[in-house]
Design an enzyme around this catalytic site. Structure first.
Site, PDB file in Angstrom:
ATOM      1  N   PHE A 154      27.023  30.774  39.962  1.00 32.66           N
ATOM      2  CA  PHE A 154      26.001  30.242  41.181  1.00 32.66           C
ATOM      3  C   PHE A 154      26.197  29.140  41.611  1.00 32.66           C
ATOM      4  O   PHE A 154      25.493  28.421  42.365  1.00 32.66           O
ATOM      5  CB  PHE A 154      24.459  30.202  41.397  1.00 32.66           C
ATOM      6  CG  PHE A 154      23.795  29.619  39.926  1.00 32.66           C
ATOM      7  CD1 PHE A 154      23.513  28.793  39.707  1.00 32.66           C
ATOM      8  CD2 PHE A 154      23.395  30.122  38.687  1.00 32.66           C
ATOM      9  CE1 PHE A 154      22.783  27.679  39.247  1.00 32.66           C
ATOM     10  CE2 PHE A 154      22.878  29.231  37.766  1.00 32.66           C
ATOM     11  CZ  PHE A 154      22.283  28.520  37.755  1.00 32.66           C
ATOM     12  N   LYS A 178      34.038  38.232  44.434  1.00 31.06           N
ATOM     13  CA  LYS A 178      32.905  38.626  44.484  1.00 31.06           C
ATOM     14  C   LYS A 178      31.696  37.471  43.942  1.00 31.06           C
ATOM     15  O   LYS A 178      31.948  37.417  43.022  1.00 31.06           O
ATOM     16  CB  LYS A 178      32.469  39.857  43.400  1.00 31.06           C
ATOM     17  CG  LYS A 178      31.349  40.477  43.425  1.00 31.06           C
ATOM     18  CD  LYS A 178      30.474  40.090  44.016  1.00 31.06           C
ATOM     19  CE  LYS A 178      29.407  39.946  42.136  1.00 31.06           C
ATOM     20  NZ  LYS A 178      27.964  38.790  42.539  1.00 31.06           N
ATOM     21  N   GLU A 181      25.007  36.233  44.009  1.00 28.87           N
ATOM     22  CA  GLU A 181      24.877  36.571  45.034  1.00 28.87           C
ATOM     23  C   GLU A 181      23.229  35.935  45.170  1.00 28.87           C
ATOM     24  O   GLU A 181      22.701  36.006  46.051  1.00 28.87           O
ATOM     25  CB  GLU A 181      24.029  37.895  44.781  1.00 28.87           C
ATOM     26  CG  GLU A 181      22.565  37.658  43.261  1.00 28.87           C
ATOM     27  CD  GLU A 181      23.880  38.034  42.403  1.00 28.87           C
ATOM     28  OE1 GLU A 181      24.918  37.676  42.180  1.00 28.87           O
ATOM     29  OE2 GLU A 181      23.911  39.298  40.725  1.00 28.87           O
ATOM     30  N   ARG A 182      23.161  35.106  44.032  1.00 28.07           N
ATOM     31  CA  ARG A 182      21.553  34.043  44.485  1.00 28.07           C
ATOM     32  C   ARG A 182      22.130  32.228  45.323  1.00 28.07           C
ATOM     33  O   ARG A 182      21.481  31.618  46.161  1.00 28.07           O
ATOM     34  CB  ARG A 182      21.999  33.540  43.407  1.00 28.07           C
ATOM     35  CG  ARG A 182      21.441  34.229  41.808  1.00 28.07           C
ATOM     36  CD  ARG A 182      20.839  33.509  41.013  1.00 28.07           C
ATOM     37  NE  ARG A 182      21.404  33.696  40.331  1.00 28.07           N
ATOM     38  CZ  ARG A 182      21.106  33.480  38.632  1.00 28.07           C
ATOM     39  NH1 ARG A 182      20.245  32.746  38.495  1.00 28.07           N
ATOM     40  NH2 ARG A 182      21.855  33.542  37.875  1.00 28.07           N
ATOM     41  N   SER A 231      28.239  33.427  32.363  1.00 21.62           N
ATOM     42  CA  SER A 231      27.568  33.840  30.794  1.00 21.62           C
ATOM     43  C   SER A 231      28.001  33.925  30.199  1.00 21.62           C
ATOM     44  O   SER A 231      28.918  35.089  31.006  1.00 21.62           O
ATOM     45  CB  SER A 231      25.976  34.094  31.495  1.00 21.62           C
ATOM     46  OG  SER A 231      26.137  35.014  32.276  1.00 21.62           O
ATOM     47  N   CYS A 286      28.864  24.289  33.668  1.00 23.23           N
ATOM     48  CA  CYS A 286      29.375  24.891  32.064  1.00 23.23           C
ATOM     49  C   CYS A 286      30.000  23.037  31.612  1.00 23.23           C
ATOM     50  O   CYS A 286      29.891  23.455  30.211  1.00 23.23           O
ATOM     51  CB  CYS A 286      29.991  26.254  32.344  1.00 23.23           C
ATOM     52  SG  CYS A 286      31.328  25.177  33.077  1.00 23.23           S
ATOM     53  N   GLU A 388      22.266  28.106  25.115  1.00 24.72           N
ATOM     54  CA  GLU A 388      22.497  27.487  26.183  1.00 24.72           C
ATOM     55  C   GLU A 388      21.783  27.784  27.570  1.00 24.72           C
ATOM     56  O   GLU A 388      21.016  27.667  28.031  1.00 24.72           O
ATOM     57  CB  GLU A 388      23.575  27.851  27.136  1.00 24.72           C
ATOM     58  CG  GLU A 388      24.165  27.268  28.671  1.00 24.72           C
ATOM     59  CD  GLU A 388      25.635  27.652  28.979  1.00 24.72           C
ATOM     60  OE1 GLU A 388      25.338  29.300  29.740  1.00 24.72           O
ATOM     61  OE2 GLU A 388      25.713  26.986  29.838  1.00 24.72           O
TER      62      GLU A 388
HETATM   63  P1  NAD Z   1      26.004  35.354  35.278  1.00 24.23           P
HETATM   64  O1  NAD Z   1      26.655  35.268  34.077  1.00 24.23           O
HETATM   65  O2  NAD Z   1      24.463  35.588  35.605  1.00 24.23           O
HETATM   66  O3  NAD Z   1      26.844  35.676  36.516  1.00 24.23           O
HETATM   67  C1  NAD Z   1      27.820  35.602  37.048  1.00 24.23           C
HETATM   68  C2  NAD Z   1      28.273  36.795  38.031  1.00 24.23           C
HETATM   69  O4  NAD Z   1      28.916  37.972  36.707  1.00 24.23           O
HETATM   70  C3  NAD Z   1      27.940  36.684  39.238  1.00 24.23           C
HETATM   71  O5  NAD Z   1      29.145  36.926  40.122  1.00 24.23           O
HETATM   72  C4  NAD Z   1      27.198  37.897  39.237  1.00 24.23           C
HETATM   73  O6  NAD Z   1      26.527  38.477  39.873  1.00 24.23           O
HETATM   74  C5  NAD Z   1      27.692  38.882  38.391  1.00 24.23           C
HETATM   75  N1  NAD Z   1      27.610  39.290  36.875  1.00 24.23           N
HETATM   76  C6  NAD Z   1      25.454  38.661  36.460  1.00 24.23           C
HETATM   77  N2  NAD Z   1      24.855  39.781  35.910  1.00 24.23           N
HETATM   78  C7  NAD Z   1      25.954  40.719  36.008  1.00 24.23           C
HETATM   79  C8  NAD Z   1      26.212  42.601  35.133  1.00 24.23           C
HETATM   80  N3  NAD Z   1      25.295  42.523  34.138  1.00 24.23           N
HETATM   81  N4  NAD Z   1      27.438  43.288  35.583  1.00 24.23           N
HETATM   82  C9  NAD Z   1      28.629  41.900  36.246  1.00 24.23           C
HETATM   83  N5  NAD Z   1      28.187  41.714  36.670  1.00 24.23           N
HETATM   84  C10 NAD Z   1      26.887  40.842  36.608  1.00 24.23           C
HETATM   85  O7  NAD Z   1      26.381  33.768  35.428  1.00 24.23           O
HETATM   86  P2  NAD Z   1      25.819  32.614  36.350  1.00 24.23           P
HETATM   87  O8  NAD Z   1      24.105  32.266  35.776  1.00 24.23           O
HETATM   88  O9  NAD Z   1      25.913  32.774  37.630  1.00 24.23           O
HETATM   89  O10 NAD Z   1      25.906  30.931  35.888  1.00 24.23           O
HETATM   90  C11 NAD Z   1      25.972  30.785  35.378  1.00 24.23           C
HETATM   91  C12 NAD Z   1      26.826  30.837  33.861  1.00 24.23           C
HETATM   92  O11 NAD Z   1      28.430  29.912  34.342  1.00 24.23           O
HETATM   93  C13 NAD Z   1      26.289  29.549  32.446  1.00 24.23           C
HETATM   94  O12 NAD Z   1      26.478  30.530  31.630  1.00 24.23           O
HETATM   95  C14 NAD Z   1      27.994  28.457  32.493  1.00 24.23           C
HETATM   96  O13 NAD Z   1      28.042  28.198  31.761  1.00 24.23           O
HETATM   97  C15 NAD Z   1      28.880  29.467  32.779  1.00 24.23           C
HETATM   98  N6  NAD Z   1      29.614  28.332  33.215  1.00 24.23           N
HETATM   99  C16 NAD Z   1      30.850  28.637  32.800  1.00 24.23           C
HETATM  100  C17 NAD Z   1      31.942  28.112  33.074  1.00 24.23           C
HETATM  101  C18 NAD Z   1      33.312  28.314  32.748  1.00 24.23           C
HETATM  102  O14 NAD Z   1      34.422  27.269  33.588  1.00 24.23           O
HETATM  103  N7  NAD Z   1      33.439  28.299  31.634  1.00 24.23           N
HETATM  104  C19 NAD Z   1      31.629  27.782  34.751  1.00 24.23           C
HETATM  105  C20 NAD Z   1      30.813  27.624  35.993  1.00 24.23           C
HETATM  106  C21 NAD Z   1      29.945  28.033  35.128  1.00 24.23           C
END
Ligand code: NAD
Length: 504
Positions: A154, A178, A181-182, A231, A286, A388
């Protein structure tokens, strides 16, 4: 939840059409007001299947399209992104809460990835060697993988998708995105701009959804590769599932980024850059600097005093007020989580120097705001240090030496970004050489690599062998094929040879 007909529904984008298929929906909030804003359709199996089938059908013609023609679409896409920048940033602000100047920065960093993708005629030229043997030439070419998918977080609803699909597409792949969704509206909007830029239908699709849609992508044999950003627990799941299904995968995860403040650092510079890097985008980056490691109590005390004074001047509030420094966090649930981390630090003995837990913004009382928070006397055992937080919270850890600071950073499970503030070139060089972190800043708080380098952390911040975008992106989205060729003629026929061919 069933479809609420009074609320605008964010659909999928398949075969060049926005469509709203499926039976499940999720509310999308405006985090500045705290109000339900729209709802997003969550893709079911049929919707994901339709997107993959369209991409599979489009692949042969797209693969065979000359690279320069693929690149011309990206040139046009870049132009459209620039023309519609205000609209894109408004959509980001509505659903993410990012202030317009920050959203504009996100978009610009995304556009730089489109610009890099426009160099595909150069980076897809391959490698050629003449006369590797008598009358034998050899070359390597970089072929597309087929249909590939990206799953994005998101916090950068435009930039992170732009890390992925422009590169994948110019390399000749078809792409299924994909998004989170937020806050999916800005992502859906740029998908439509891509079509306006002239991309053939089917080559790109966007499916909105949650775990269900992700799992279909992970298991479908027609998907050749998965790029994930999100994450760490989910990144690990994605990597293990995708690779077990025989797919290529890069999965970028979470972070805990430390800044070492050396006794010789320029403290005014440290404080001004810490403010932006810790609280910008509400700490939902991140690469946010969430831990300042002060070498010596004297430095810690001075930095805290200066930070305290500057933090009183920070402005946070609704996304549309460009005078604000940062906005709300993404959801009420996330706000509760951030507040829980601050509570836990206090309970475990840390000192809350500036407390943002009671944040209120006049006129936006239901918004998901957390005020800037500064916590001193944090230790490596504390829950708030290990996790985090992903909120506007800066923690101070006091150490006695640079070696202690480096040991602390190396012992953390994440290794995304870090930086050192110093005037000592030798110390900075030692730090950047030895620290176990993928992206390092020297007097630079957010060392996010430019689009023509590549982005990736170490340890549990990245699962996979290649970083995202830039040169590694081009390798991730292509497969090397090496061809060795000779054209025999009557006087050049080879005799039988049973030993391994050599030039001796
Ligand atoms: P998230 O992991 O909750 O969601 C990321 C994606 O995974 C979304 O599209 C979501 O729909 C999907 N997802 C969520 N739960 C899932 C599951 N159980 N099974 C399969 N898919 C699932 O992350 P977020 O809260 O949207 O984003 C923040 C996180 O992303 C933070 O941890 C941040 O550090 C990380 N991030 C990392 C980078 C990087 O380059 N390393 C860049 C941006 C964000």
């Amino acid at each position: 939840m069933s479809e609420d007909l009074d609320m605008e529904t964010i659909g999928h984008f398949i075969q060049g059409q926005v469509q709203n298929s499926g039976t499940r929906y999720q509310t999308v909030f405006n985090p500045s007001t705290g109000a339900a804003h729209k709802q997003v359709a969550l893709a079911d199996h049929d919707t994901v299947d339709q997107a993959i089938a369209a991409a599979t059908a489009a692949f042969p013609a797209w693969r065979d399209t000359p690279v320069i023609k693929r690149v011309r679409i990206m040139f046009k896409f870049k132009q459209l992104l620039e023309e519609h920048a205000d609209k894109i940033c408004e959509l980001i602000g509505q659903e993410h809460g990012k202030i317009s100047h920050d959203a504009m920065g996100e978009l610009q960093r995304g556009i730089e990835n489109v610009e890099y993708a426009c160099a595909a005629t150069e980076f897809l030229k391959g490698e050629f060697s003449k006369n590797v043997g008598p009358h034998i030439d050899s070359w390597s070419e970089f072929q597309p993988l087929g249909v590939v998918a990206g799953i994005t977080p998101f916090n950068f609803p435009v930039m992170v998708p732009l890390w992925m699909f422009p590169m994948a597409l110019v390399c000749g792949n078809c792409f299924i995105l994909k998004p989170s969704e937020r806050d999916p509206s800005s992502t859906l909007y740029i998908a439509q701009l891509l079509q306006q830029a002239g991309l053939p239908d089917g080559v790109f699709a966007l499916v909105n959804g949650d775990k269900e849609a992700v799992d279909y992508l992970l298991h479908d044999p027609r998907i050749q590769a998965i790029s994930f950003v999100g994450s760490t627990p989910i990144a690990e799941y994605i990597y293990q599932t995708a690779t077990a299904a025989g797919k290529r995968c890069q999965a970028l995860g979470g972070a805990k980024n430390h800044a070492i403040i050396m006794p010789d650092a320029d403290l005014d510079n440290v404080v001004s850059s810490l403010l932006g890097a810790a609280f910008g985008s509400s700490g939902e980056r991140c690469m946010a600097l969430s831990v300042a490691v002060a070498v010596g109590d004297e430095i810690a005390d001075q930095v805290i005093e200066k930070l305290q004074a500057e933090m009183q001047k920070l402005r946070y509030g609704a996304y549309h007020d460009a005078d604000n420094d940062f906005g709300p966090v993404i959801t009420q649930a996330h706000k509760d989580k951030v507040l829980g981390y601050i509570d836990s630090a206090e309970q475990q003995g840390a000192k809350i120097v500036v407390d943002g837990r009671q944040a209120q913004v006049a006129g936006f009382e239901a918004g998901f705001f957390v005020g800037p928070t500064l916590i001193d006397a944090v230790t490596a055992e504390m829950h708030s240090y290990r996790a985090e937080i992903f909120g506007p919270v800066l923690q101070i850890i006091r150490v006695d030496s640079m070696q202690d600071a480096m040991q602390l950073i190396d012992a953390h499970e994440y290794g995304n970004g870090t930086c050192i503030y110093t005037r000592d070139g030798e110390a900075a060089r030692y730090f950047s050489t030895h620290i176990q972190v993928g992206m390092v800043g020297i007097n630079i708080p957010l060392p996010v690599p430019v689009a023509y380098h590549s982005f990736g952390g170490w340890k549990r911040s990245l699962f996979g062998d290649l970083s995202a975008y830039g040169p590694d992106g081009a390798r991730f989205y292509t497969r090397r094929k090496t061809i060795t060729q000779r054209w025999p003629s009557a006087n050049l026929r080879e005799s039988k040879q049973f030993s391994m061919p050599t030039l001796n």
